[in-house]
Design a protein around this motif. Structure first.
Motif, mmCIF file in Angstrom:
data_model
loop_
_atom_site.group_PDB
_atom_site.id
_atom_site.type_symbol
_atom_site.label_atom_id
_atom_site.label_comp_id
_atom_site.label_asym_id
_atom_site.label_seq_id
_atom_site.Cartn_x
_atom_site.Cartn_y
_atom_site.Cartn_z
ATOM 1 N N MET A 42 -1.091 71.125 -54.135
ATOM 2 C CA MET A 42 0.461 70.719 -55.040
ATOM 3 C C MET A 42 1.263 70.589 -54.100
ATOM 4 O O MET A 42 1.218 71.091 -52.840
ATOM 5 N N ALA A 46 6.085 69.512 -56.872
ATOM 6 C CA ALA A 46 5.141 69.811 -58.157
ATOM 7 C C ALA A 46 4.982 71.315 -58.456
ATOM 8 O O ALA A 46 5.227 71.593 -59.676
ATOM 9 N N THR A 47 5.423 72.064 -57.521
ATOM 10 C CA THR A 47 5.712 73.631 -57.965
ATOM 11 C C THR A 47 6.914 73.773 -58.767
ATOM 12 O O THR A 47 7.044 75.076 -59.228
ATOM 13 N N GLN A 65 -1.408 74.483 -50.868
ATOM 14 C CA GLN A 65 0.006 73.855 -50.805
ATOM 15 C C GLN A 65 0.592 73.646 -49.468
ATOM 16 O O GLN A 65 1.515 72.489 -49.273
#
Ligand code: C5P
Length: 418
Positions: A42, A46-47, A65
């Motif tokens: 991600m 996106a998080t 990440q």
């Protein structure tokens, strides 16, 4: 129960910061349901949309990440070494731009540059962003490098406006994944003769009768067969399309020229795919000069029938597999069955030509596949290049040619018709 189509495949699912990130959750479940082992990457934006924990729980693996995470030094190298395919869904405008330029300033973009496996990208963004010339250039660059960049779908966007920018439907992404993973040379040894595009029947030196065919379906068929190892000759009416790689194009204008070119190569071919929208009529007395408009006294234009190429060639067949296309607006199945037998075909692909989603000129198509022996099958709307693979699979399944090997269970997006 049918075999899982992604059994044992290792897929890296990259999620970037679009509102469509929530759809990646369902996509992850479908990938896993098909047997894939999925690691999720991600971006930090996106998080903001979906918590990494959601992907972590569903994938059963930690979400990657950061480029410099303590627990996993250089995670991009391990992830790319092990991956069979990288799927970026949703891919934002920023992500497409970074990947096209080869930037490597976060985990996803670094992974992208390090990757040696096939990559599929499913864009999602506002319609105006997708239409921006910079985005068009980035998409072109990525596609030239062999990356599959799917077209976003049209419809209501998160902005509340209508436009082209929605994440492609899940079955389209799944089909792209399967098609890219299955990229195989299972048509090598086959000699495929494809016809494509419209024909142009002259009225005089500058005027002609033609039709709305763009040639996209035929070019997609030629490209798919060549990528799968076949030797491909593409006899093409006038189109604006570039020749697909490793395909020899023979340009023609009229139905008669198309007939001559196909006829002289028919004995060479093992498969004829007749995608062209051959004009059915031509002016009986075309003029070689330009007719003057003040000389036209209102007399009707006399037309005559062009040769039915497919029907003529089917009478000469020795060993060839014949695939026809039909554009129908009503009674698809009944009309299709008549055509299948009249032209003595192994497979007829039936398009709908009415409505805004008509096959003509569109990037996508929705068809019914009518094999000579077997049940008709309705295939959900797919990009033409993916549909081309599905048609080749069906030819393999029904042709009985021993050189072909069946290697994929058709299931997703398919409905058998009684
Ligand atoms: O009869 P109909 O035109 O609907 O049949 C369509 C199929 O026949 C297509 O595969 C098309 O390429 C082919 N065809 C042909 N010669 C024509 C008209 C159509 O080979 N004159």
């Amino acid at each position: 129960m049918s075999e899982k189509t992604l059994q044992g495949k290792r897929i890296v699912l990259c999620v970037t910061g679009s509102i469509a990130a929530y759809k990646a959750v369902s996509l992850l479940r479908t990938l896993i349901g098909e047997g894939a082992e999925v690691s999720v990457v991600m971006t930090s934006s996106a998080t903001q949309f979906v918590a990494p924990l959601t992907f972590e729980v569903l994938s059963g693996r930690p979400v990657l990440q950061r480029l410099f995470a303590d627990s996993q030094p250089l995670p991009h190298l391990r992830a790319t070494e092990e991956a069979d395919l990288i799927l970026v869904a949703p891919a934002t405008a920023n992500c497409l731009a970074k990947c096209a330029l080869g930037l490597a300033d976060d985990l996803l973009s670094t992974l992208f540059v390090a990757a040696r496996c096939p990559i599929v990208m499913a864009p999602a963004m506002d319609g105006e962003m997708w239409d921006h010339p910079a985005l068009a250039a980035h998409t072109r660059t990525l596609r030239e490098r062999g990356i599959v960049v799917l077209e976003p779908e049209e419809g209501p966007l998160a902005s509340g406006l209508l436009g082209k920018g929605r994440l492609p439907a899940e079955h389209v992404m799944m089909e792209a994944v399967r098609s890219r993973l299955a990229l195989r040379r299972d048509w090598s040894g086959q000699r495929v003769l494809v016809s494509a595009g419209p024909t142009r029947e002259p009225i005089d030196a500058v005027r002609f009768i033609t039709n709305a065919s763009s040639g996209k379906m035929g070019y997609a068929m030629a490209e798919a067969a060549a990528q799968r190892g076949a030797e491909v000759l593409l006899v093409s009416g006038p189109t604006a399309l570039p020749s697909p790689p490793n395909v020899t194009r023979i340009p023609v204008l009229t139905a008669e020229e198309m007939y001559q070119e196909l006829d002289s190569r028919f004995a060479w071919a093992t498969v004829l795919v007749m995608t062209a929208a051959v004009g059915d009529f031509r002016p009986r007395y075309p003029s070689s000069a330009k007719a003057k408009k003040h000389e036209w006294a209102g007399e009707p234009l006399e037309l005559e029938r062009t040769p039915d190429i497919l029907q003529s060639l089917s009478r000469k067949r020795t060993h060839q597999v014949l695939v026809g296309f039909a554009a129908e607006s009503e009674d698809l199945l009944a009309n299709g069955r008549i055509k299948l037998h009249q032209k003595n075909l192994d497979l007829l692909v039936m398009n709908r030509i009415t409505g805004p989603q008509s096959a003509f000129g569109n990037e996508t198509n929705e068809v019914i596949l009518l094999p000579r022996h077997g049940t008709p099958v309705e295939v959900e709307r797919l990009p033409k290049r993916l549909l081309a693979d599905r048609i080749l699979d069906t030819v393999q399944e029904h042709s009985g040619i021993s050189a072909f090997s069946r290697s994929r269970e058709p299931n997703e997006g398919i409905r058998r018709i009684q």
